[in-house]
Design a protein around this motif. Structure first.
Motif, PDB file in Angstrom:
ATOM      1  N   ARG A  76      -6.191  -4.069  -6.242  1.00  0.00           N
ATOM      2  CA  ARG A  76      -6.711  -5.157  -5.417  1.00  0.00           C
ATOM      3  C   ARG A  76      -5.588  -6.103  -5.003  1.00  0.00           C
ATOM      4  O   ARG A  76      -5.522  -6.549  -3.849  1.00  0.00           O
ATOM      5  N   GLU A  77      -4.666  -6.420  -5.922  1.00  0.00           N
ATOM      6  CA  GLU A  77      -3.557  -7.314  -5.598  1.00  0.00           C
ATOM      7  C   GLU A  77      -2.572  -6.666  -4.634  1.00  0.00           C
ATOM      8  O   GLU A  77      -2.033  -7.324  -3.753  1.00  0.00           O
ATOM      9  N   VAL A  78      -2.327  -5.375  -4.781  1.00  0.00           N
ATOM     10  CA  VAL A  78      -1.405  -4.683  -3.874  1.00  0.00           C
ATOM     11  C   VAL A  78      -1.969  -4.668  -2.463  1.00  0.00           C
ATOM     12  O   VAL A  78      -1.223  -4.760  -1.489  1.00  0.00           O
ATOM     13  N   LYS A  79      -3.281  -4.570  -2.338  1.00  0.00           N
ATOM     14  CA  LYS A  79      -3.900  -4.596  -1.010  1.00  0.00           C
ATOM     15  C   LYS A  79      -3.730  -5.951  -0.339  1.00  0.00           C
ATOM     16  O   LYS A  79      -3.796  -6.037   0.893  1.00  0.00           O
ATOM     17  N   LYS A  80      -3.512  -7.011  -1.102  1.00  0.00           N
ATOM     18  CA  LYS A  80      -3.330  -8.347  -0.539  1.00  0.00           C
ATOM     19  C   LYS A  80      -1.916  -8.579  -0.017  1.00  0.00           C
ATOM     20  O   LYS A  80      -1.684  -9.515   0.725  1.00  0.00           O
ATOM     21  N   VAL A  81      -0.977  -7.716  -0.393  1.00  0.00           N
ATOM     22  CA  VAL A  81       0.415  -7.908  -0.016  1.00  0.00           C
ATOM     23  C   VAL A  81       0.571  -7.708   1.484  1.00  0.00           C
ATOM     24  O   VAL A  81       0.038  -6.768   2.062  1.00  0.00           O
ATOM     25  N   VAL A  82       1.328  -8.623   2.115  1.00  0.00           N
ATOM     26  CA  VAL A  82       1.649  -8.487   3.525  1.00  0.00           C
ATOM     27  C   VAL A  82       3.043  -7.889   3.602  1.00  0.00           C
ATOM     28  O   VAL A  82       4.035  -8.530   3.250  1.00  0.00           O
ATOM     29  N   TRP A  83       3.111  -6.629   4.035  1.00  0.00           N
ATOM     30  CA  TRP A  83       4.383  -5.935   4.084  1.00  0.00           C
ATOM     31  C   TRP A  83       5.111  -6.304   5.370  1.00  0.00           C
ATOM     32  O   TRP A  83       4.494  -6.496   6.409  1.00  0.00           O
ATOM     33  N   PRO A  84       6.458  -6.406   5.304  1.00  0.00           N
ATOM     34  CA  PRO A  84       7.204  -6.766   6.518  1.00  0.00           C
ATOM     35  C   PRO A  84       7.202  -5.630   7.537  1.00  0.00           C
ATOM     36  O   PRO A  84       7.075  -4.461   7.182  1.00  0.00           O
ATOM     37  N   GLU A  85       7.353  -6.015   8.783  1.00  0.00           N
ATOM     38  CA  GLU A  85       7.481  -5.023   9.852  1.00  0.00           C
ATOM     39  C   GLU A  85       8.840  -4.348   9.733  1.00  0.00           C
ATOM     40  O   GLU A  85       9.739  -4.827   9.043  1.00  0.00           O
ATOM     41  N   ARG A  86       9.013  -3.240  10.436  1.00  0.00           N
ATOM     42  CA  ARG A  86      10.265  -2.480  10.360  1.00  0.00           C
ATOM     43  C   ARG A  86      11.457  -3.335  10.788  1.00  0.00           C
ATOM     44  O   ARG A  86      12.497  -3.323  10.135  1.00  0.00           O
ATOM     45  N   LYS A  87      11.312  -4.088  11.872  1.00  0.00           N
ATOM     46  CA  LYS A  87      12.420  -4.915  12.365  1.00  0.00           C
ATOM     47  C   LYS A  87      12.838  -5.954  11.318  1.00  0.00           C
ATOM     48  O   LYS A  87      14.026  -6.145  11.048  1.00  0.00           O
ATOM     49  N   GLU A  88      11.851  -6.602  10.726  1.00  0.00           N
ATOM     50  CA  GLU A  88      12.144  -7.619   9.710  1.00  0.00           C
ATOM     51  C   GLU A  88      12.794  -6.995   8.472  1.00  0.00           C
ATOM     52  O   GLU A  88      13.737  -7.542   7.910  1.00  0.00           O
TER      53      GLU A  88
END
Length: 127
Positions: A76-88
């Motif tokens: 559940r916590e991993v689903k909350k993570v906002v992953w960076p875009e490729r460029k970032e």
């Protein structure tokens, strides 16, 4: 008072389940070595059956239920993570590499300066 007695009974039951799970793991290992003459398929089947039984018994204990709950919370916590875009991500990686290069140069220059100060100026050891 009644709550502590229930916890004691539950803890005793959990200890029994954990002991049974450990005994099943040991039995699976013993079966693996005792079935060596029967062929590798039978040998591995005995090992896997014993380990699966031990896993089922462990997961029915309080420790097993807590492990399952922890796993669900982690997902559940991993689903909350906002992953960076490729460029970032590429920019951050470039910044890290640049910082490493700058630090390597700084440490190399510091090392060579201290080497020159101590060996050439103070001690007089010419290379």
């Amino acid at each position: 008072m009644a709550t502590s007695e229930v916890q004691t009974v539950s803890a005793a039951g959990d200890k029994m389940r954990l002991a049974l799970a450990a005994a099943l793991v040991i039995a699976a290992l013993v079966a693996y070595y005792l079935l060596a003459g029967q062929g590798s398929l039978v040998q591995w089947a005995g090992l896997l059956a014993g380990l699966m039984a031990a896993t089922v018994v462990f997961l029915t204990s309080e420790s097993g239920r807590q492990l399952i709950a922890f796993g669900r919370d982690a997902v559940r916590e991993v689903k909350k993570v906002v992953w960076p875009e490729r460029k970032e991500a590429m920019q951050i990686t470039a910044y890290v590499f640049a910082f490493v290069v700058v630090m390597a140069l700084f440490l190399w220059l510091t090392d060579k300066t201290l080497e020159w100060v101590f060996y050439d100026l103070i001690l007089g050891w010419k290379k």
